[in-house]
Write a protein that holds these residues in place. Structure first.
Motif, short mmCIF file in Angstrom:
data_model
loop_
_atom_site.label_atom_id
_atom_site.label_comp_id
_atom_site.label_asym_id
_atom_site.label_seq_id
_atom_site.Cartn_x
_atom_site.Cartn_y
_atom_site.Cartn_z
N HIS A 1 12.19 -2.72 0.91
CA HIS A 1 12.96 -3.88 1.38
C HIS A 1 12.05 -4.89 2.07
CE1 HIS A 1 16.98 -1.47 1.21
NE2 HIS A 1 16.55 -1.87 0.03
N VAL A 2 11.05 -4.40 2.83
CA VAL A 2 10.09 -5.33 3.45
C VAL A 2 9.35 -6.10 2.36
CG1 VAL A 2 7.88 -5.42 4.69
CG2 VAL A 2 9.76 -4.08 5.62
N HIS A 3 8.94 -5.38 1.31
CA HIS A 3 8.16 -6.00 0.23
C HIS A 3 9.01 -7.01 -0.53
CE1 HIS A 3 4.22 -5.68 -1.65
NE2 HIS A 3 4.76 -5.80 -2.85
N GLY A 4 10.25 -6.65 -0.83
CA GLY A 4 11.13 -7.55 -1.59
C GLY A 4 11.52 -8.77 -0.79
N VAL A 5 11.93 -8.57 0.47
CA VAL A 5 12.31 -9.69 1.33
C VAL A 5 11.08 -10.56 1.59
CG1 VAL A 5 13.06 -10.30 3.67
CG2 VAL A 5 14.29 -8.54 2.39
N GLY A 6 9.94 -9.92 1.85
CA GLY A 6 8.71 -10.67 2.12
C GLY A 6 8.33 -11.56 0.95
N ALA A 7 8.45 -11.03 -0.27
CA ALA A 7 8.07 -11.79 -1.46
C ALA A 7 8.96 -13.02 -1.61
CB ALA A 7 8.17 -10.92 -2.70
N SER A 8 10.22 -12.89 -1.21
CA SER A 8 11.14 -14.01 -1.34
C SER A 8 10.89 -15.03 -0.22
CB SER A 8 12.58 -13.47 -1.27
OG SER A 8 13.48 -14.45 -1.69
N ILE B 1 0.84 -1.21 0.00
CA ILE B 1 0.00 0.00 0.00
C ILE B 1 0.87 1.25 0.00
CG2 ILE B 1 -1.53 1.38 1.48
CD1 ILE B 1 -2.92 -1.30 2.21
N PHE B 2 1.95 1.24 0.82
CA PHE B 2 2.79 2.44 0.89
C PHE B 2 3.64 2.62 -0.37
CE2 PHE B 2 1.46 1.96 5.23
CZ PHE B 2 1.17 3.28 5.56
N LEU B 3 4.06 1.50 -0.99
CA LEU B 3 4.82 1.60 -2.25
C LEU B 3 3.94 2.19 -3.35
CD1 LEU B 3 6.71 -1.81 -2.21
CD2 LEU B 3 7.71 0.47 -1.98
N LEU B 4 2.65 1.82 -3.29
CA LEU B 4 1.70 2.24 -4.31
C LEU B 4 1.55 3.76 -4.36
CD1 LEU B 4 -0.10 0.78 -6.26
CD2 LEU B 4 -1.74 0.39 -4.44
N MET B 5 1.87 4.43 -3.24
CA MET B 5 1.65 5.88 -3.18
C MET B 5 2.59 6.66 -4.09
SD MET B 5 0.95 6.18 0.87
CE MET B 5 1.14 7.94 0.87
N PHE C 1 11.34 6.83 4.66
CA PHE C 1 11.20 5.40 4.92
C PHE C 1 10.71 4.61 3.71
CE2 PHE C 1 11.55 7.01 9.17
CZ PHE C 1 12.31 6.05 9.81
N GLY C 2 10.78 5.20 2.51
CA GLY C 2 10.40 4.46 1.31
C GLY C 2 11.22 3.20 1.15
N TRP C 3 12.54 3.32 1.49
CA TRP C 3 13.42 2.15 1.41
C TRP C 3 12.91 1.02 2.29
CZ3 TRP C 3 15.28 0.69 6.14
CH2 TRP C 3 15.25 1.67 7.15
N ILE D 1 11.20 6.49 -4.51
CA ILE D 1 10.88 5.68 -3.32
C ILE D 1 12.14 5.43 -2.49
CG2 ILE D 1 10.15 3.38 -2.55
CD1 ILE D 1 8.07 3.42 -4.81
N MET D 2 13.25 5.14 -3.17
CA MET D 2 14.44 4.75 -2.43
C MET D 2 15.15 5.92 -1.76
SD MET D 2 14.60 1.58 -2.27
CE MET D 2 16.24 1.26 -1.64
N SER D 3 15.14 7.11 -2.38
CA SER D 3 15.94 8.16 -1.75
C SER D 3 15.16 9.41 -1.35
CB SER D 3 17.13 8.53 -2.63
OG SER D 3 16.71 8.80 -3.93
N GLU D 4 13.93 9.57 -1.86
CA GLU D 4 13.21 10.78 -1.46
C GLU D 4 12.15 10.53 -0.41
OE1 GLU D 4 12.90 14.52 -3.98
OE2 GLU D 4 12.01 12.95 -5.23
#
Lengths: 168, 411
Positions: free
Chosen positions: B94-101, B61-65, B88-90, B82-85
């Protein structure tokens, strides 16, 4: 009497719903179709006069890479070659016929090598047997126009290759 | 109309019970949903999966913003905005990527637990089938999500996977172009996979999770011995206060408290990975923007698809596709190709135990071989042998389970 009335109502409702569903499914299918603007993004012209022997040039046509390789004198001739101004060219869509990766050209042994699943093609785009690719690199529709090649249009040379079953 | 107590305080227990059957719901889903005592930590994987799915939804949900589903903007919206602006976008990424794996690691543990203890046998077939439906839906979710950063791996994975639908010698390129909405993956392709990833597939997953829980309610979860428990008798012992003598515990709060303990241990590992080792879920090649004119030197799927990728790779195109298709569908049929009536752990089922470990090791070998480049002949040969072995495991199971000795229960 009552039962017949209900059967009729059930049947009519069923038919209308089925017709509506088929219509909706067709609309959904059409929504997923490539847009007309995408389909029409048609023709690419390539200038062959400046090509150097045994140096692969990669052009772009309909988002796909196009291999243009001017054959040097020591490279084997093939019926798939496109002859422009006395020179022989190998022209193909640069996507491996296995699953669509782009093979790399190995200059020294005159071969294309696909790193994804280990496929190999010779300088005429013919696949080496026993490896994943099932067919030669595909030749895109082309028309020779002086020293230029128009991709997307079917010229007489292309039509002849098509009849001879050489394009893929 | 039913009778409603006029003195019941709004939103009190009684008030709610009269309106939505709160007490019945609590009884059926929690306090009288009986779970056998004879289980171990592997029985907590279901709730661990549910919790991980919840975390994927929240981080998503937060990535979608800030994510932009546009072939020109997607890469920068992820890797720059998302990553630098974004504050806490990072973290969300990272939660989404690690979670998916990690969710696939837990899915595989959950699956192999079910295979080991025979939790797909008579009465529990629908649990297995809805679970396989979830596996397919999660795979589609993972693939569609992998497209979104629009890096080189996104693009070329999209190219290769959609090309599978040409059906080899069937040359159904019309179908492939229809799926893509273009001759090659492009803007239309990215936006439709975005839709699938954030709406259609998550809806299907939620529906399947409800179905999966539903199929579990009447047959109940299995136990370590595969024992047939008289749930009525065991439940009445529990309710009579003889908790020690009863073979069961209620789902909530007793079983759930065990689940939450396992989840606690799991989340320590999970957040260790998120904060200190997120790079394992972030392929470096995908930090190059998508380029349709340059295939990366070596492409491979994420680790959880490697075993089936390795079944595709060693064969010629048509054979490879057929083998791949069989491998994808094979597990679905497990309840019907295991001919033995025994519901028992593998170590009590003779040859089945050997079959189980050979299958597990074969899949690990396939996974390892799938990661290597296709150039080394020794590894390619090991891959070929493992792929053929995998395809033989189904027929082998039919034969060895037909002759499996029936285990007498009781005593």
């Amino acid at each position: 009497m009552e039962k017949e009335r209900r059967d009729f109502m059930g049947l009519s409702l069923g038919l209308f719903t089925a017709a509506g569903s088929i219509g909706a499914l067709y609309a959904m299918k059409r929504t997923w179709d490539p847009l007309p603007s995408v389909k029409a993004a048609g023709f690419t012209t390539i200038e062959l006069a400046n090509a150097k022997p045994n140096e692969l040039v990669v052009e772009k046509w309909r988002g796909k890479p196009i291999f243009v390789l001017k054959k040097s004198a020591d490279m084997e001739a093939n019926d798939r070659d496109v002859i422009v101004g006395g020179d022989r060219f190998h022209i193909s869509i640069g996507l491996c016929t296995h699953l669509g990766c782009i093979p790399a050209y190995e200059k020294d042994n005159h071969e294309f090598f696909c790193a994804c699943h280990g496929g190999r093609f010779n300088a005429s785009g013919i696949n080496e047997p026993g490896l994943p690719p099932p067919s030669p690199l595909e030749i895109p529709p082309f028309k020779i126009n002086g020293t230029q090649l128009v991709l997307g249009e079917e010229g007489p040379e292309y039509k002849k290759m098509k009849i001879d079953n050489l394009i893929a | 109309m039913a009778h409603f107590d006029e003195n019941a305080k709004p939103f009190s227990n009684k008030w709610l019970d009269e309106r939505i059957g709160l007490n019945t719901l609590k009884r059926v889903l929690n306090t009288e949903y009986w779970i056998p005592k004879d289980i171990n930590f592997l029985w907590a994987m279901g709730m661990v999966l549910a919790a991980t799915f919840g975390i994927l939804v929240i981080s998503g949900i937060f990535l979608l913003m800030y994510y932009k589903p546009d072939a020109d903007l997607a890469f920068d919206s992820v890797n720059y905005t998302i990553m630098s602006e974004v504050g806490f976008g990072w973290l969300w990424r990272h939660v989404h990527g690690v979670g998916a794996s990690i969710v696939f690691l837990i899915i595989y543990i959950h699956m192999f637990t079910g295979i080991y203890y025979g939790s797909y046998k008579r009465g529990r077939e629908l649990i297995w089938l809805s679970g396989m439906g979830l596996f397919v839906a999660f795979s589609a979710e993972a693939f569609s999500g992998y497209m979104l950063p629009w890096g080189q791996m996104s693009y070329w994975a999209g190219m290769v996977i959609t090309n599978l639908f040409s059906g080899g010698s069937l040359e159904a390129y019309g179908l492939v172009e229809w799926i893509r909405g273009d001759y090659v993956p492009g803007d239309a392709y990215l936006t439709r996979f975005f839709m699938l990833h954030v709406l259609l597939i998550p809806l299907a997953i939620i529906g399947l999770i409800v179905l999966h829980f539903g199929t579990l309610r009447l047959p109940h979860v299995n136990n370590q011995e595969g024992a047939e428990i008289d749930f009525d008798e065991a439940a009445s012992l529990w309710k009579a206060g003889k908790r020690k003598e009863s073979k069961v515990i209620p789902f909530s709060p007793v079983f759930l408290s065990k689940d939450i303990f396992v989840m606690g241990v799991y989340f320590i590992l999970f957040f260790y990975l998120v904060f200190y080792h997120f790079d394992f879920a972030m392929d470096p090649v995908n930090f190059d923007p998508a380029n349709g004119l340059k295939t990366p030197a070596h492409i491979y799927p994420e680790w959880y698809f490697l075993w089936s990728y390795e079944i595709l790779r060693p064969f010629s195109k048509d054979v490879g596709l057929i083998a791949f298709g069989i491998a994808q569908a094979a597990f679905v049929f497990l309840p019907f190709i295991d001919r033995s009536p025994n519901v028992a752990p593998a170590h009590k089922r003779g040859l089945f135990q050997i079959w189980f470990w050979v299958l597990l090791i074969d899949m690990i070998v396939l996974t390892a071989m799938g990661k290597l480049p296709p150039t080394d002949p020794t590894f390619a040969f090991i891959g070929l042998v493992s792929a053929i072995l995998f395809l033989c495991m189904g027929p082998i199971l039919v034969v060895i389970t037909m002759f499996e000795k029936k285990i007498e229960k009781g005593a």
